[in-house]
Scaffold this motif. Structure first.
Motif, PDB file in Angstrom:
ATOM      1  N   UNK A 102       0.816  -1.203   0.000  1.00  0.00           N
ATOM      2  CA  UNK A 102       0.000   0.000   0.000  1.00  0.00           C
ATOM      3  C   UNK A 102       0.855   1.260   0.000  1.00  0.00           C
ATOM      4  N   UNK A 103       0.333   2.320  -0.602  1.00  0.00           N
ATOM      5  CA  UNK A 103       1.076   3.578  -0.716  1.00  0.00           C
ATOM      6  C   UNK A 103       0.409   4.667   0.128  1.00  0.00           C
ATOM      7  N   UNK A 104       1.204   5.279   0.998  1.00  0.00           N
ATOM      8  CA  UNK A 104       0.740   6.400   1.809  1.00  0.00           C
ATOM      9  C   UNK A 104       1.343   7.697   1.269  1.00  0.00           C
ATOM     10  N   UNK A 105       0.493   8.696   1.112  1.00  0.00           N
ATOM     11  CA  UNK A 105       0.941  10.048   0.746  1.00  0.00           C
ATOM     12  C   UNK A 105       0.547  10.980   1.887  1.00  0.00           C
ATOM     13  N   UNK A 106       1.495  11.809   2.345  1.00  0.00           N
ATOM     14  CA  UNK A 106       1.208  12.619   3.530  1.00  0.00           C
ATOM     15  C   UNK A 106       2.163  13.809   3.602  1.00  0.00           C
ATOM     16  N   UNK A 107       1.879  14.674   4.541  1.00  0.00           N
ATOM     17  CA  UNK A 107       2.736  15.832   4.798  1.00  0.00           C
ATOM     18  C   UNK A 107       3.416  15.624   6.150  1.00  0.00           C
ATOM     19  N   UNK A 108       4.752  15.683   6.154  1.00  0.00           N
ATOM     20  CA  UNK A 108       5.454  15.441   7.409  1.00  0.00           C
ATOM     21  C   UNK A 108       5.452  16.681   8.304  1.00  0.00           C
ATOM     22  N   UNK A 109       6.120  16.602   9.434  1.00  0.00           N
ATOM     23  CA  UNK A 109       6.111  17.701  10.408  1.00  0.00           C
ATOM     24  C   UNK A 109       6.805  18.954   9.896  1.00  0.00           C
ATOM     25  N   UNK A 110       7.592  18.815   8.839  1.00  0.00           N
ATOM     26  CA  UNK A 110       8.273  19.972   8.254  1.00  0.00           C
ATOM     27  C   UNK A 110       7.487  20.575   7.094  1.00  0.00           C
ATOM     28  N   UNK A 111       6.267  20.054   6.850  1.00  0.00           N
ATOM     29  CA  UNK A 111       5.431  20.574   5.784  1.00  0.00           C
ATOM     30  C   UNK A 111       5.790  20.050   4.410  1.00  0.00           C
ATOM     31  N   UNK A 112       6.619  19.009   4.355  1.00  0.00           N
ATOM     32  CA  UNK A 112       7.032  18.442   3.068  1.00  0.00           C
ATOM     33  C   UNK A 112       6.089  17.314   2.662  1.00  0.00           C
ATOM     34  N   UNK A 113       5.800  17.223   1.371  1.00  0.00           N
ATOM     35  CA  UNK A 113       4.974  16.141   0.854  1.00  0.00           C
ATOM     36  C   UNK A 113       5.829  14.875   0.716  1.00  0.00           C
ATOM     37  N   UNK A 114       5.356  13.795   1.320  1.00  0.00           N
ATOM     38  CA  UNK A 114       6.121  12.555   1.334  1.00  0.00           C
ATOM     39  C   UNK A 114       5.267  11.395   0.822  1.00  0.00           C
ATOM     40  N   UNK A 115       5.961  10.352   0.354  1.00  0.00           N
ATOM     41  CA  UNK A 115       5.298   9.110  -0.036  1.00  0.00           C
ATOM     42  C   UNK A 115       6.023   7.947   0.614  1.00  0.00           C
ATOM     43  N   UNK A 116       5.247   6.984   1.063  1.00  0.00           N
ATOM     44  CA  UNK A 116       5.828   5.797   1.685  1.00  0.00           C
ATOM     45  C   UNK A 116       5.063   4.564   1.210  1.00  0.00           C
ATOM     46  N   UNK A 117       5.793   3.631   0.613  1.00  0.00           N
ATOM     47  CA  UNK A 117       5.172   2.388   0.176  1.00  0.00           C
ATOM     48  C   UNK A 117       5.485   1.299   1.192  1.00  0.00           C
ATOM     49  N   UNK A 118       4.450   0.710   1.740  1.00  0.00           N
ATOM     50  CA  UNK A 118       4.608  -0.367   2.708  1.00  0.00           C
ATOM     51  C   UNK A 118       4.231  -1.685   2.050  1.00  0.00           C
ATOM     52  N   UNK A 119       4.994  -2.732   2.325  1.00  0.00           N
ATOM     53  CA  UNK A 119       4.753  -4.031   1.713  1.00  0.00           C
ATOM     54  C   UNK A 119       3.863  -4.949   2.558  1.00  0.00           C
ATOM     55  N   UNK A 120       3.715  -4.619   3.826  1.00  0.00           N
ATOM     56  CA  UNK A 120       2.961  -5.528   4.692  1.00  0.00           C
ATOM     57  C   UNK A 120       2.484  -4.802   5.948  1.00  0.00           C
ATOM     58  N   UNK A 121       1.783  -5.562   6.818  1.00  0.00           N
ATOM     59  CA  UNK A 121       1.360  -5.095   8.136  1.00  0.00           C
ATOM     60  C   UNK A 121       0.353  -3.951   8.079  1.00  0.00           C
ATOM     61  N   UNK A 122      -0.543  -4.005   7.106  1.00  0.00           N
ATOM     62  CA  UNK A 122      -1.656  -3.064   7.009  1.00  0.00           C
ATOM     63  C   UNK A 122      -2.957  -3.857   6.991  1.00  0.00           C
ATOM     64  N   UNK A 123      -3.981  -3.335   7.646  1.00  0.00           N
ATOM     65  CA  UNK A 123      -5.255  -4.053   7.671  1.00  0.00           C
ATOM     66  C   UNK A 123      -6.410  -3.101   7.948  1.00  0.00           C
TER      67      UNK A 123
END
Length: 383
Positions: A102-123
């Motif tokens: 699954x792919x997460x798109x978010x804004x971190x604490x510094x206001x930067x747009x980030x993407x994180x792809x996780x391969x497991x442990x989501x439900x």
């Protein structure tokens, strides 16, 4: 008095270095091997035993005995959760649908747009999931957790990874939004403690159940004809009700549930499996771990190792008896009593055993570190 015994014991061991070294090495190897095996066995058997009222927690299985061979599956249909909850209101029921990658798109604490792809442990989970399996919260409230649409809970590990936190500041990320798979905007409503090592259900991203609709085969979560390996059902029975009693009720109710699929065969039905049995279950377990039969074999090996070390110790001591007989005779002539001689020899045994145990503890820790790549997990500091 005892100080003199130990001084004499040390001198005797120095005088008989070969005997002492062989004895210590034999004990060290036997005790070290036993410790390593014991740690592996206790770790493997500790999986998911830490949950509150764990003896009442079960996973739903689908049993098929139509060909004379009993086959068990862990996949269920999405609508089953509502049907079971209606028929057995005294049970805690939680639908569960794991999702990856699954792919997460978010804004971190510094206001930067980030993407994180996780391969497991989501439900995707229903609220009662937190009442069935223990996930202690470090931020947020248990009341109404994941009942609201578009909400999610993160583990401390996931929160640290996403927002660069370092074990604190979790309260500050509550209310932040993560976009999942470019389809769902999920608001963080809670942060829970990272799952321990000894669990097969160490999920770090838990999202509201209705979000599972984004899964291609979810069937809108209402279709009985859709079944896949991602959809499971957790049950927590009330105290006083046994697995046998619940399974008898479920077998009868299964006729109505499976009728939605056009199944009338009474050899197909639903049944409960204790969460404590899942890890070592060769048919429905997670796989990638040792089986219970292997652990039983390891127990026998550990027993043989410690017995061999003990027998070796006795044999070496017996071999020394002739040489020590002269020493005993001289001591008696000089006035030593029987109890003094016994205490002297026990002091030597105590020194050898203590030194062997200390060396074994160090050697076993080193061995466990070396075994980590083979085992696939860390046992050092494991719960």
């Amino acid at each position: 008095m005892f100080k003199n015994y130990f001084k004499t014991a040390i001198r005797n061991l120095r005088r008989n270095r070969a005997f002492a070294i062989i004895n210590i090495l034999g004990l060290v190897l036997g005790i070290s091997g036993t410790i390593v095996i014991y740690r592996i066995i206790t770790f493997e058997k500790s999986f998911d035993t830490y949950h509150t009222d764990v003896e009442q927690v079960y996973r739903m299985n689908l049993i098929q005995a139509t060909t004379g061979v009993v086959n068990r599956g862990i996949s269920v249909m999405h609508p089953l959760r509502k049907a079971v909850r209606t028929d057995f209101p005294e049970w805690k029921v939680a639908g569960f649908h794991n999702y990856y990658p699954g792919l997460f798109t978010y804004e971190n604490n510094q206001g930067e747009q980030k993407k994180l792809k996780e391969d497991d442990w989501m439900a995707f989970v229903e609220p009662d999931y937190f009442k069935i399996l223990d996930h202690p919260l470090v931020a947020g409230s248990e009341k109404g957790l994941l009942e609201a649409p578009n909400t999610m809970a993160l583990s401390t590990t996931a929160a640290d990874k996403l927002f660069g936190l370092n074990g604190s500041g979790y309260q500050e990320i509550l209310g932040k939004t993560l976009r999942f798979e470019n389809k769902l905007n999920l608001q963080i409503s809670a942060v829970f403690e990272a799952p321990p090592k000894n669990t097969d259900f160490g999920y770090h991203y838990l999202m509201f159940y209705e979000g599972a609709k984004i899964y291609p085969y979810a069937g809108g979560l209402e279709r009985w004809g859709t079944i896949n390996g991602a959809t499971k059902l957790w049950i927590k029975l009330p105290k006083g009700q046994t697995q046998q009693q619940a399974n008898a009720l479920l077998k009868e109710a299964s006729k109505d549930y499976l009728a939605n699929l056009g199944v009338t065969n009474e050899d197909i039905y639903f049944a409960l499996e204790p969460i404590q049995d899942i890890h070592l279950d060769e048919e429905t377990g997670p796989g990638g771990y040792v089986s219970e039969s292997t652990l039983n074999a390891l127990q026998v090996i550990a027993l043989v190792l410690i017995l061999t070390a003990a027998i070796n110790f006795v044999n070496l001591a017996t071999a020394q008896s002739v040489k020590r007989a002269k020493e005993i005779g001289i001591r008696k002539v000089l006035g030593s009593h029987k109890k003094h001689l016994i205490t002297q020899f026990l002091s030597e045994v105590f020194l050898i055993t203590t030194l062997s145990v200390l060396l074994s503890l160090a050697l076993s820790e080193g061995a466990l570190i070396r075994l980590e790549p083979l085992l696939g997990y860390k046992l050092i500091n494991a719960p």
